[in-house]
Design a protein around this motif. Structure first.
Motif, short mmCIF file in Angstrom:
data_model
loop_
_atom_site.label_atom_id
_atom_site.label_comp_id
_atom_site.label_asym_id
_atom_site.label_seq_id
_atom_site.Cartn_x
_atom_site.Cartn_y
_atom_site.Cartn_z
N LEU A 20 -1.35 22.03 -30.87
CA LEU A 20 -0.98 20.93 -32.00
C LEU A 20 -0.09 20.01 -31.36
O LEU A 20 0.94 20.53 -30.84
CB LEU A 20 -0.45 21.71 -33.23
CG LEU A 20 0.10 20.78 -34.31
CD1 LEU A 20 -1.04 20.20 -34.88
CD2 LEU A 20 0.92 21.67 -35.33
N THR A 22 2.33 16.92 -31.89
CA THR A 22 2.95 15.96 -32.87
C THR A 22 3.85 14.94 -32.11
O THR A 22 4.25 15.07 -31.19
CB THR A 22 3.82 16.69 -33.92
OG1 THR A 22 4.93 17.37 -33.35
CG2 THR A 22 2.83 17.77 -34.80
N GLU A 59 4.84 16.09 -42.00
CA GLU A 59 3.54 15.96 -42.73
C GLU A 59 3.40 16.74 -43.88
O GLU A 59 3.83 18.04 -43.76
CB GLU A 59 2.51 15.87 -41.73
CG GLU A 59 0.88 15.58 -42.37
CD GLU A 59 -0.08 15.51 -41.42
OE1 GLU A 59 -1.06 14.78 -41.70
OE2 GLU A 59 -0.16 16.60 -40.54
N ARG A 68 0.00 21.94 -47.65
CA ARG A 68 0.33 22.34 -46.21
C ARG A 68 1.51 21.14 -45.68
O ARG A 68 1.28 20.12 -45.66
CB ARG A 68 -0.93 22.10 -45.52
CG ARG A 68 -0.73 22.32 -43.80
CD ARG A 68 -2.11 22.51 -43.18
NE ARG A 68 -2.74 23.71 -43.50
CZ ARG A 68 -3.63 24.20 -43.21
NH1 ARG A 68 -4.50 23.38 -42.65
NH2 ARG A 68 -4.28 25.44 -43.47
N TYR A 69 2.47 22.10 -45.23
CA TYR A 69 3.85 21.27 -44.63
C TYR A 69 3.61 21.43 -43.13
O TYR A 69 3.53 22.72 -42.75
CB TYR A 69 5.10 21.86 -45.02
CG TYR A 69 5.40 21.26 -46.38
CD1 TYR A 69 6.57 20.40 -46.59
CD2 TYR A 69 4.88 21.62 -47.85
CE1 TYR A 69 6.82 19.85 -47.60
CE2 TYR A 69 5.26 21.21 -49.14
CZ TYR A 69 6.28 20.41 -48.82
OH TYR A 69 6.61 19.54 -50.21
N SER A 70 3.96 20.45 -42.58
CA SER A 70 3.95 20.69 -41.14
C SER A 70 5.75 20.21 -40.88
O SER A 70 6.23 19.26 -41.40
CB SER A 70 3.33 19.41 -40.37
OG SER A 70 1.85 19.75 -40.58
N HIS A 72 8.97 20.10 -37.91
CA HIS A 72 9.37 19.57 -36.78
C HIS A 72 10.89 19.76 -36.33
O HIS A 72 11.90 19.37 -37.22
CB HIS A 72 8.95 18.15 -36.44
CG HIS A 72 9.40 17.72 -34.91
ND1 HIS A 72 8.60 17.78 -33.88
CD2 HIS A 72 10.52 17.09 -34.49
CE1 HIS A 72 9.14 17.41 -32.85
NE2 HIS A 72 10.12 16.78 -33.29
N THR A 77 6.92 22.79 -33.47
CA THR A 77 6.18 22.29 -34.37
C THR A 77 5.74 23.85 -35.35
O THR A 77 5.72 24.60 -34.72
CB THR A 77 5.20 21.41 -34.30
OG1 THR A 77 4.19 22.02 -33.40
CG2 THR A 77 5.42 20.45 -33.68
N VAL A 79 3.65 24.79 -38.94
CA VAL A 79 2.77 24.73 -40.07
C VAL A 79 2.69 25.88 -41.26
O VAL A 79 2.47 26.87 -40.78
CB VAL A 79 1.49 24.33 -39.82
CG1 VAL A 79 0.61 23.78 -41.10
CG2 VAL A 79 1.29 22.94 -38.77
N LEU A 99 -2.08 26.87 -36.10
CA LEU A 99 -1.82 25.56 -35.98
C LEU A 99 -0.39 25.24 -35.69
O LEU A 99 0.13 24.01 -35.39
CB LEU A 99 -1.74 24.91 -37.60
CG LEU A 99 -3.43 25.12 -38.22
CD1 LEU A 99 -3.46 24.59 -39.48
CD2 LEU A 99 -4.34 24.10 -37.08
N SER A 100 0.49 26.18 -35.64
CA SER A 100 2.04 25.98 -35.09
C SER A 100 2.33 26.10 -33.47
O SER A 100 1.65 26.95 -32.92
CB SER A 100 2.73 27.17 -35.86
OG SER A 100 2.73 27.10 -37.06
#
Length: 118
Positions: A20, A22, A59, A68-70, A72, A77, A79, A99-100
């Motif tokens: 992932l 970002t 996000e 769904r929180y992302s 940082h 990162t 998720v 995803l993290s």
């Protein structure tokens, strides 16, 4: 681009496959559409809690009964999916390990959410 350059580029970028990536940009609450008013209130409270730990929200994606929180922090990162029901009640949260980029940050965020909202 010729084949040799393309192959070299593919080789160099192969280490990023499945990761992932970002940009570390914060998403302002005004850019997020919340399907339910209680989700906007939750988001405001969560933002304040995370500021104390230098964690930003990069996000938010609305899905069926899930946000769904992302997150940082300093190049890390994480998720996390936050589930709710039709009665506007949060039911559970789940860190999205695949995803993290940082399990440490993911677990910290999960802990902060559980501590603050339980």
């Amino acid at each position: 681009m010729d084949n040799a350059t393309g192959n070299l580029l593919s080789e160099k970028l192969s280490c990023l496959k499945g990761k992932l990536i970002t940009l570390g940009l914060s998403t302002a609450s005004t850019n997020i559409e919340f399907p339910e008013p209680f989700l906007e209130e939750f988001h405001g409270q969560l933002t304040n809690i995370l500021k104390e730990h230098d964690i930003s929200i990069s996000e938010v994606l609305a899905r069926d009964y899930t946000q769904r929180y992302s997150f940082h922090r300093l190049g890390e990162t994480a998720v996390v999916d936050i589930f709710y029901n039709g009665k506007s009640q949060f039911t559970r949260l789940m860190g999205m390990k695949n995803l993290s980029g940082s399990e440490k940050l993911m677990h910290q965020v999960e802990g902060l959410i559980e501590e603050a909202f339980n």
